[in-house]
Design a protein around this motif. Structure first.
Motif, PDB file in Angstrom:
ATOM      1  N   TYR A 151       0.796  -1.242   0.000  1.00 15.66           N
ATOM      2  CA  TYR A 151       0.000   0.000   0.000  1.00 15.66           C
ATOM      3  C   TYR A 151       0.818   1.277   0.000  1.00 15.66           C
ATOM      4  N   ALA A 152       1.855   1.361   0.911  1.00 13.82           N
ATOM      5  CA  ALA A 152       2.683   2.569   1.008  1.00 13.82           C
ATOM      6  C   ALA A 152       1.830   3.815   1.196  1.00 13.82           C
ATOM      7  N   LEU A 153       0.755   3.691   1.957  1.00  6.60           N
ATOM      8  CA  LEU A 153      -0.032   4.883   2.281  1.00  6.60           C
ATOM      9  C   LEU A 153       0.770   5.751   3.241  1.00  6.60           C
ATOM     10  N   PHE A 154       0.522   7.068   3.207  1.00  8.70           N
ATOM     11  CA  PHE A 154       1.221   7.964   4.123  1.00  8.70           C
ATOM     12  C   PHE A 154       0.578   7.821   5.496  1.00  8.70           C
ATOM     13  N   THR A 210      -4.629  11.436   6.807  1.00 11.33           N
ATOM     14  CA  THR A 210      -5.928  10.772   6.723  1.00 11.33           C
ATOM     15  C   THR A 210      -6.133  10.225   5.314  1.00 11.33           C
ATOM     16  N   VAL A 211      -7.153   9.422   5.160  1.00 10.19           N
ATOM     17  CA  VAL A 211      -7.515   8.882   3.852  1.00 10.19           C
ATOM     18  C   VAL A 211      -7.694  10.029   2.850  1.00 10.19           C
ATOM     19  N   PHE A 212      -8.399  11.071   3.291  1.00  7.31           N
ATOM     20  CA  PHE A 212      -8.658  12.215   2.408  1.00  7.31           C
ATOM     21  C   PHE A 212      -7.342  12.833   1.942  1.00  7.31           C
ATOM     22  N   GLU A 213      -6.436  13.104   2.907  1.00  9.14           N
ATOM     23  CA  GLU A 213      -5.172  13.748   2.563  1.00  9.14           C
ATOM     24  C   GLU A 213      -4.284  12.854   1.713  1.00  9.14           C
ATOM     25  N   ASN A 214      -4.344  11.556   1.952  1.00  9.00           N
ATOM     26  CA  ASN A 214      -3.588  10.623   1.121  1.00  9.00           C
ATOM     27  C   ASN A 214      -3.988  10.760  -0.343  1.00  9.00           C
ATOM     28  N   ILE A 215      -5.296  10.784  -0.579  1.00  8.04           N
ATOM     29  CA  ILE A 215      -5.790  10.847  -1.957  1.00  8.04           C
ATOM     30  C   ILE A 215      -5.501  12.218  -2.552  1.00  8.04           C
ATOM     31  N   SER A 271     -17.397   7.209   3.689  1.00  5.25           N
ATOM     32  CA  SER A 271     -17.593   7.470   5.119  1.00  5.25           C
ATOM     33  C   SER A 271     -16.298   7.429   5.911  1.00  5.25           C
ATOM     34  N   LEU A 272     -15.191   7.016   5.265  1.00  3.91           N
ATOM     35  CA  LEU A 272     -13.954   6.830   6.023  1.00  3.91           C
ATOM     36  C   LEU A 272     -12.904   7.894   5.715  1.00  3.91           C
ATOM     37  N   ALA A 273     -13.317   9.019   5.136  1.00  7.28           N
ATOM     38  CA  ALA A 273     -12.359  10.029   4.677  1.00  7.28           C
ATOM     39  C   ALA A 273     -11.451  10.520   5.797  1.00  7.28           C
ATOM     40  N   GLY A 274     -11.953  10.548   7.033  1.00 12.32           N
ATOM     41  CA  GLY A 274     -11.182  11.114   8.139  1.00 12.32           C
ATOM     42  C   GLY A 274     -10.331  10.107   8.873  1.00 12.32           C
ATOM     43  N   ARG A 275     -10.376   8.834   8.458  1.00 14.03           N
ATOM     44  CA  ARG A 275      -9.600   7.801   9.157  1.00 14.03           C
ATOM     45  C   ARG A 275      -8.131   7.842   8.748  1.00 14.03           C
ATOM     46  N   TYR A 276      -7.293   7.268   9.610  1.00 11.39           N
ATOM     47  CA  TYR A 276      -5.884   7.079   9.267  1.00 11.39           C
ATOM     48  C   TYR A 276      -5.687   5.666   8.722  1.00 11.39           C
ATOM     49  N   PRO A 277      -4.643   5.462   7.901  1.00 11.70           N
ATOM     50  CA  PRO A 277      -4.444   4.133   7.306  1.00 11.70           C
ATOM     51  C   PRO A 277      -4.451   3.003   8.332  1.00 11.70           C
ATOM     52  N   SER A 278      -3.893   3.269   9.535  1.00  8.21           N
ATOM     53  CA  SER A 278      -3.818   2.194  10.527  1.00  8.21           C
ATOM     54  C   SER A 278      -5.202   1.768  11.004  1.00  8.21           C
TER      55      SER A 278
END
Lengths: 330, 270
Positions: free
Chosen positions: A77-80, A84-89, A122-129
């Motif tokens: 994945y290498a997500l930051f 948050t999900v929003f900021e990642n995208i 609905s998960l835009a504010g979550r963190y990858p973890s």
């Protein structure tokens, strides 16, 4: 956009990861690079992405000329992790130079649109973890798509997920590709995944391309022993041809027939060792007279008619077999 | 059970004898003649100069340690090059070499008879020399913290950022820095503690000129040698307080790092 790779070689120290590889991918095509680990498929993908450089001793430069916008999805994945999900995208849009950067409202609109596409609004504010593996990989895909790439490159994207999630994402990816028609290269070691998703399959082994073809072609008309063996299980017979030469004969388990009598000259006597009846096909493992282990697959109806038991003496006959001849240069 | 009591008791006894008692002694001695004498000792012009010099040296050394540490960690964890393990060994050199030797090396280079002596750079027995000596003893701390951290974190996030169109600088500021910030802060705390407390190397290069080239530790030594115990302990208590503050910050950071590591583990298990 099309991708062309010409005469690419790459070695890490003494290990040759790629040896003179040529590949052409047509615009809008979904191609799978399929091979065992160490076959060079990931190295090839990373060279196409520009993350790795080909040894220039080998040949010409890697097309596409001019850096294309590449969407890359990593196996892990290498997500930051601190975003948050929003900021990642949004990241790929936010780092653009001022002149080409969309306004905050535009960025927001685009991210929300992608979140709907991956069904995670609905998960835009979550963190990858805080996400499951499948959700993370969807976010990684949305992040890659946000920059409107010309090419989408996926490095074992479903490799770290469990079987059920994998199945779902695979179908979702194919559907997505049918909608947006983006040139896509998928690296995988899973032949089922490649056969199910790809328009064309590139089978790789030891840094070389063994065969390129549609799923039907590589499955039903494998170019050599490696491709035959890699794409599903096979039975190997040693047969003696006219003139005393030994031939290696390959038969897929579902191309073998079990009967109580010999059906032809090529029938082999065998003893039933194990029966796996759970699953869409019944898998029977047998041992031939000369001690070879044979795999046979048959539909449940046929299994019911035969009434097989472990220890039973039967005859096994190939319906369709393959013999590969070495290329002799004269 | 008996063993537990014995081992815990021994540890506590040892710590009390060698740490808590001296620490208490410093404060008791410093305040023996009342708070007035304590404050006067700190406000003494020579003491003020020492405090200022120590703060200056420590801040420059910490900045140098941060810049060097990030560069070295980046080079070692992101690139393959010949002589990498040799470089890692060299980073550890200031830990292995006695600070006095480090100071003497600087005298050999910058002293009147030294290699660069004829240039009269005015490094030795002056602030630049003290700064250089402080940098020497404290520079590996940040690098030592960051190298294992960055090795473990890998490069995939940075690769992802670059492929999304970020520049190298954007990738560093937005991705790498947030990832390493706690480790970096930890290294800064350790480097700062070392820089402020350094005695040996600084002692050799400073020349002990009162009101000019004395740092806090050197000033404490001079006061003590002059039997001015109250002042010596008062100034020493400053260093002790700094040490306590450093320990506190370190404990807080360790707790924070452990929590992050646990979160990462849960993530990996998920």
């Amino acid at each position: 956009m099309s991708i062309e790779v010409r005469g690419v070689s790459k070695s890490f120290g003494k290990f040759a990861a790629l040896r003179d590889v040529n590949l052409k991918v047509a615009p809008g095509e979904l191609v799978a690079l399929l091979g065992p680990s160490g076959s060079g498929k990931t190295t090839l993908l990373r060279i196409i992405a520009g993350l790795e450089f080909a040894d220039d001793a080998g040949g010409g430069p890697v097309a596409p000329a001019g850096a294309p916008r590449v969407g890359f999805v990593f196996q892990h994945y290498a997500l930051f992790r601190h975003m948050t999900v929003f900021e990642n995208i949004a990241f790929g849009l936010r780092v653009r130079p001022k002149a080409t950067r969309p306004s905050d409202a535009k960025i927001r609109e685009r991210v929300l649109e992608l979140l709907r596409l991956i069904q995670l609004d609905s998960l835009a504010g979550r963190y990858p973890s805080q996400l499951s593996g499948g959700q993370r990989q969807r976010v990684a895909l949305a992040r890659a798509l946000a920059i409107e790439p010309e090419v989408l490159l996926l490095d074992e994207p479903f490799g770290a997920l469990d079987a059920k999630v994998r199945q779902g994402l695979r179908r979702w990816l194919r559907k997505l590709h049918d909608e947006i028609h983006m040139t896509t290269i998928l690296v995988t070691h899973d032949q089922d995944e490649a056969l199910e998703v790809a328009d064309r399959i590139v089978v790789m082994n030891q840094g070389r391309i063994e065969q390129v073809g549609t799923p039907e072609e590589v499955f039903h008309r494998p170019a050599n022993e490696f491709v035959m063996d890699f794409l599903g299980s096979v039975n190997l017979f040693h047969a003696r041809a006219e003139g005393g030469q030994e031939r290696r004969v390959f038969v897929r388990p579902h191309d073998m027939e079990i009967g109580h009598q010999a059906q032809s000259d090529s029938s082999v006597r065998a003893v039933v060792k194990r029966i796996h009846a759970a699953g869409p096909m019944v898998k029977v493992e047998l041992e031939s007279e000369i001690g070879e282990t044979l795999q046979v697959e048959m539909p449940h109806e046929r299994y019911g008619v035969l009434g097989l038991k472990v220890g039973a003496d039967v005859y096994v006959s190939p319906r369709e077999s393959k013999v590969f001849f070495e290329d002799y240069s004269i | 059970m008996k063993w537990r009591v014995l081992l815990v008791g021994l540890t506590v006894l040892f710590l009390s004898l060698f740490l808590l008692v001296p620490l208490a002694a410093i404060l008791v001695e410093a305040l023996r003649k009342g708070a007035g004498a304590y404050v006067r000792a700190l406000l003494d012009p020579d003491a003020m100069v020492a405090i200022r010099l120590t703060l200056l040296c420590a801040s420059i050394a910490v900045v140098a340690s941060v810049i060097f540490g990030i560069c070295a960690a980046w080079a070692v964890t992101r690139f393959r090059f010949p002589g990498k393990s040799l470089l890692l060994t060299f980073i550890d050199l200031p830990f292995a070499v006695s600070p006095v030797v480090a100071g003497l090396l600087m005298v050999l280079v910058f002293g009147g008879q030294g290699w660069l002596g004829p240039l009269h750079l005015g490094v030795l027995f002056a602030t630049p020399g003290i700064i250089l000596a402080t940098i020497f003893v404290s520079f590996p701390f940040v690098a030592r913290e960051l190298i294992p951290l960055m090795q473990e974190q890998g490069t995939e996030e940075e690769e992802a950022a670059l492929l999304l169109g970020a520049s190298g600088w954007q990738t560093f500021v937005r991705i790498t820095l947030p990832k390493i910030k706690w480790g970096l802060l930890y290294g800064v705390i350790l480097a700062n503690a070392r820089a402020m407390g350094e005695f040996g190397a600084v002692s050799v290069v400073s020349g002990h000129i009162r009101g000019r080239t004395n740092t806090i530790p050197l000033h404490v030594e001079i006061l003590y040698n002059e039997y001015n115990f109250v002042a010596a302990f008062a100034v020493a208590s400053l260093l002790a307080l700094l040490a306590l503050a450093t320990l506190g910050a370190k404990a807080l950071l360790e707790w924070k790092l452990r929590r992050d590591a646990e979160a990462a583990q849960r993530e990996a298990g998920a």
